[in-house]
Design a protein around this motif. Structure first.
Motif, PDB file in Angstrom:
ATOM      1  N   SER A 129       0.600  -0.553  -0.266  1.00 60.65           N
ATOM      2  CA  SER A 129      -0.296  -0.066  -0.204  1.00 60.65           C
ATOM      3  C   SER A 129       1.077   1.119  -0.252  1.00 60.65           C
ATOM      4  CB  SER A 129      -1.176  -0.283   1.273  1.00 60.65           C
ATOM      5  OG  SER A 129      -2.368  -0.789   0.814  1.00 60.65           O
ATOM      6  N   ASP A 130       2.003   1.682   1.299  1.00 62.23           N
ATOM      7  CA  ASP A 130       2.748   2.375   0.746  1.00 62.23           C
ATOM      8  C   ASP A 130       3.392   2.746  -0.644  1.00 62.23           C
ATOM      9  OD1 ASP A 130       3.584   4.577   2.463  1.00 62.23           O
ATOM     10  OD2 ASP A 130       5.426   3.768   3.115  1.00 62.23           O
ATOM     11  N   TYR A 131       3.772   1.354  -1.107  1.00 64.96           N
ATOM     12  CA  TYR A 131       5.260   1.627  -2.135  1.00 64.96           C
ATOM     13  C   TYR A 131       3.744   2.147  -3.528  1.00 64.96           C
ATOM     14  CZ  TYR A 131       9.747   0.023  -0.729  1.00 64.96           C
ATOM     15  OH  TYR A 131      11.011  -0.716  -0.421  1.00 64.96           O
ATOM     16  N   SER A 132       2.808   1.871  -3.528  1.00 65.27           N
ATOM     17  CA  SER A 132       1.714   1.932  -4.270  1.00 65.27           C
ATOM     18  C   SER A 132       1.824   3.395  -3.922  1.00 65.27           C
ATOM     19  CB  SER A 132       0.676   1.664  -4.195  1.00 65.27           C
ATOM     20  OG  SER A 132       0.567  -0.513  -4.171  1.00 65.27           O
ATOM     21  N   ARG A 133       1.015   3.733  -3.155  1.00 68.82           N
ATOM     22  CA  ARG A 133       1.122   5.784  -2.003  1.00 68.82           C
ATOM     23  C   ARG A 133       1.924   6.081  -3.146  1.00 68.82           C
ATOM     24  NH1 ARG A 133       1.913   8.676   1.748  1.00 68.82           N
ATOM     25  NH2 ARG A 133       3.152   7.107   1.530  1.00 68.82           N
ATOM     26  N   ARG A 134       3.121   5.822  -2.649  1.00 66.59           N
ATOM     27  CA  ARG A 134       4.204   6.633  -3.959  1.00 66.59           C
ATOM     28  C   ARG A 134       4.389   6.604  -4.741  1.00 66.59           C
ATOM     29  NH1 ARG A 134       7.558   8.163   1.472  1.00 66.59           N
ATOM     30  NH2 ARG A 134       8.261   9.341  -0.637  1.00 66.59           N
ATOM     31  N   ASP A 148       2.143   0.131  -9.013  1.00 70.37           N
ATOM     32  CA  ASP A 148       0.971   0.131  -9.205  1.00 70.37           C
ATOM     33  C   ASP A 148       0.409  -1.218  -8.695  1.00 70.37           C
ATOM     34  OD1 ASP A 148      -1.598   1.343  -8.944  1.00 70.37           O
ATOM     35  OD2 ASP A 148      -1.874   0.880 -11.289  1.00 70.37           O
ATOM     36  N   GLU A 194      -8.282   2.507 -10.243  1.00 73.27           N
ATOM     37  CA  GLU A 194      -7.958   3.920  -9.580  1.00 73.27           C
ATOM     38  C   GLU A 194      -9.648   3.426  -8.579  1.00 73.27           C
ATOM     39  OE1 GLU A 194      -7.131   7.105  -9.629  1.00 73.27           O
ATOM     40  OE2 GLU A 194      -5.351   6.199 -10.257  1.00 73.27           O
ATOM     41  N   ASP A 252      -7.125   3.873  -2.081  1.00 74.57           N
ATOM     42  CA  ASP A 252      -6.207   4.272  -1.927  1.00 74.57           C
ATOM     43  C   ASP A 252      -5.274   2.603  -0.944  1.00 74.57           C
ATOM     44  OD1 ASP A 252      -4.822   5.978  -2.474  1.00 74.57           O
ATOM     45  OD2 ASP A 252      -6.200   7.340  -0.735  1.00 74.57           O
ATOM     46  N   ARG A 253      -6.778   1.424  -0.317  1.00 74.68           N
ATOM     47  CA  ARG A 253      -6.642   0.394   0.363  1.00 74.68           C
ATOM     48  C   ARG A 253      -6.531  -0.439  -0.926  1.00 74.68           C
ATOM     49  NH1 ARG A 253     -11.993   0.294   4.023  1.00 74.68           N
ATOM     50  NH2 ARG A 253     -12.674   1.237   1.700  1.00 74.68           N
ATOM     51  N   ARG A 254      -4.672  -0.674  -0.850  1.00 76.68           N
ATOM     52  CA  ARG A 254      -5.027  -1.711  -2.133  1.00 76.68           C
ATOM     53  C   ARG A 254      -5.141  -3.440  -2.218  1.00 76.68           C
ATOM     54  NH1 ARG A 254      -3.037   0.388  -6.449  1.00 76.68           N
ATOM     55  NH2 ARG A 254      -3.357   2.390  -7.144  1.00 76.68           N
TER      56      ARG A 254
END
Length: 327
Positions: free
Chosen positions: A163-168, A172, A240, A244-246
């Motif tokens: 989740s954090d690496y995706s957020r940054r 994806d 999309e 954010d909750r991946r």
């Protein structure tokens, strides 16, 4: 499209590749390059052999992740892990394979993306083991992760990293929390949940199977066929819509062990059921007692993920896929 499958020699990996081979366009785009990796060298389906490269490698070893990411795959299936029972029995190996290997993969992608624009899709195999007691009647999408096993802890940490690496914006990513897969083909493995498959798979071919828990034990299941469908759907999904909750709990079927056995009787008869031997195992009973038993998977269902709703269908899928439709 360039696709990387890590854990390609495992059960889900092999079935995923077979599905991709038999269903052109399953990933939405033509595959131009396919890299298959596992601790033992994976075999590519014949129809994909011309575009495939297979490699035996341990993702947790230094330099392996970087070498895999250097060719910049567009889509990465990360299926590699040691199973729950082995992770609990060997603490160091569990963290090395399940956590360190995943962190090194994510870091390799981040460092590659720092050189020039690069943002692959990462589909990660997580588990319902990320949840721990006490449970509500049904675990919903808002329930917190408090695992009670080392395996569950390793998967939960990887979910946070994803989740954090995706957020940054480094990749994806989407995490697929798999129910217990049943019926697993092949021989029994070291997963504490293995008996859920054993008590169906072995009797279907006339062999004795051991049941280490009470028939009133309830659990959350899906078939290998549905599990492959989860990963293919995740590869094509507009993330999309996920937000954010991946990490998503996948749909499945909540059933008692006794209901498994009743389904076996309906499909294969009393002769198969008589091959199940009750041999209580306190270690397995303790592990299983800490697992989730039922889910409300509104998010995943709304996003188009699907699974069986009757155990008879899970057994019939195994007979069709593994036994040539005959018992």
């Amino acid at each position: 499209m360039h696709v990387l499958v890590i854990g390609a020699a495992g059960m889900v990996g092999r079935k995923l590749l077979d599905k991709i081979a038999s269903q052109p366009g399953a990933l939405g785009r033509d595959i131009e390059k396919l890299i298959l990796v596992d601790v033992i060298k994976p075999d590519a389906p014949a129809s994909l052999a011309s575009i495939s490269t297979s490699r035996a490698a341990d993702l947790s070893e230094p330099g392996v992740a970087e070498s895999l990411i250097a060719s910049r795959p567009d889509l990465i299936f990360h299926l590699a892990a040691i199973v729950s029972g082995e992770a609990e029995a060997d603490f160091e190996k569990g963290y090395k394979v399940n956590l360190d290997g995943t962190r090194q993969l994510f870091e390799a992608i981040r460092l590659e993306s720092a050189k020039s624009p690069y943002k692959p899709r990462v589909v990660f195999a997580s588990s319902i083991a990320v949840f721990g007691q006490p449970f509500p009647e049904k675990i919903g999408d808002e329930f917190f992760t408090t695992p009670l096993t080392s395996y569950g802890t390793q998967k939960a940490i990887c979910e946070l990293l994803l989740s954090d690496y995706s957020r940054r914006g480094f990749f994806d990513g989407i995490g697929i929390r798999l129910p217990t897969i049943c019926i697993r083909p092949g021989k029994p493995n070291k997963a504490a949940s293995g008996f859920f498959s054993n008590i169906l798979r072995e009797p279907l071919v006339g062999q004795v199977a051991v049941l280490p828990v009470d028939e009133n034990v309830r659990h959350w299941f899906t078939s290998p066929r549905s599990a492959v469908g989860f990963f293919l759907h995740a590869a094509n999904l507009d993330l999309e819509k996920v937000g954010d909750r991946r990490n998503l709990s996948m749909p499945g079927l909540s059933a008692l062990v006794g209901e498994e056995i009743a389904a076996l009787q309906r499909v294969a008869g009393e002769k198969a059921v008589r091959l199940i031997r009750r041999e209580p195992d306190a270690t397995i009973q303790k592990i299983v007692a800490g697992w989730a038993t039922d889910f409300d998977t509104k998010r995943a269902t709304a996003l188009g993920f699907k699974a069986e709703t009757a155990f008879d269908d899970i057994i019939k899928a195994h007979i069709e896929d593994e036994l040539g439709g005959n018992i």
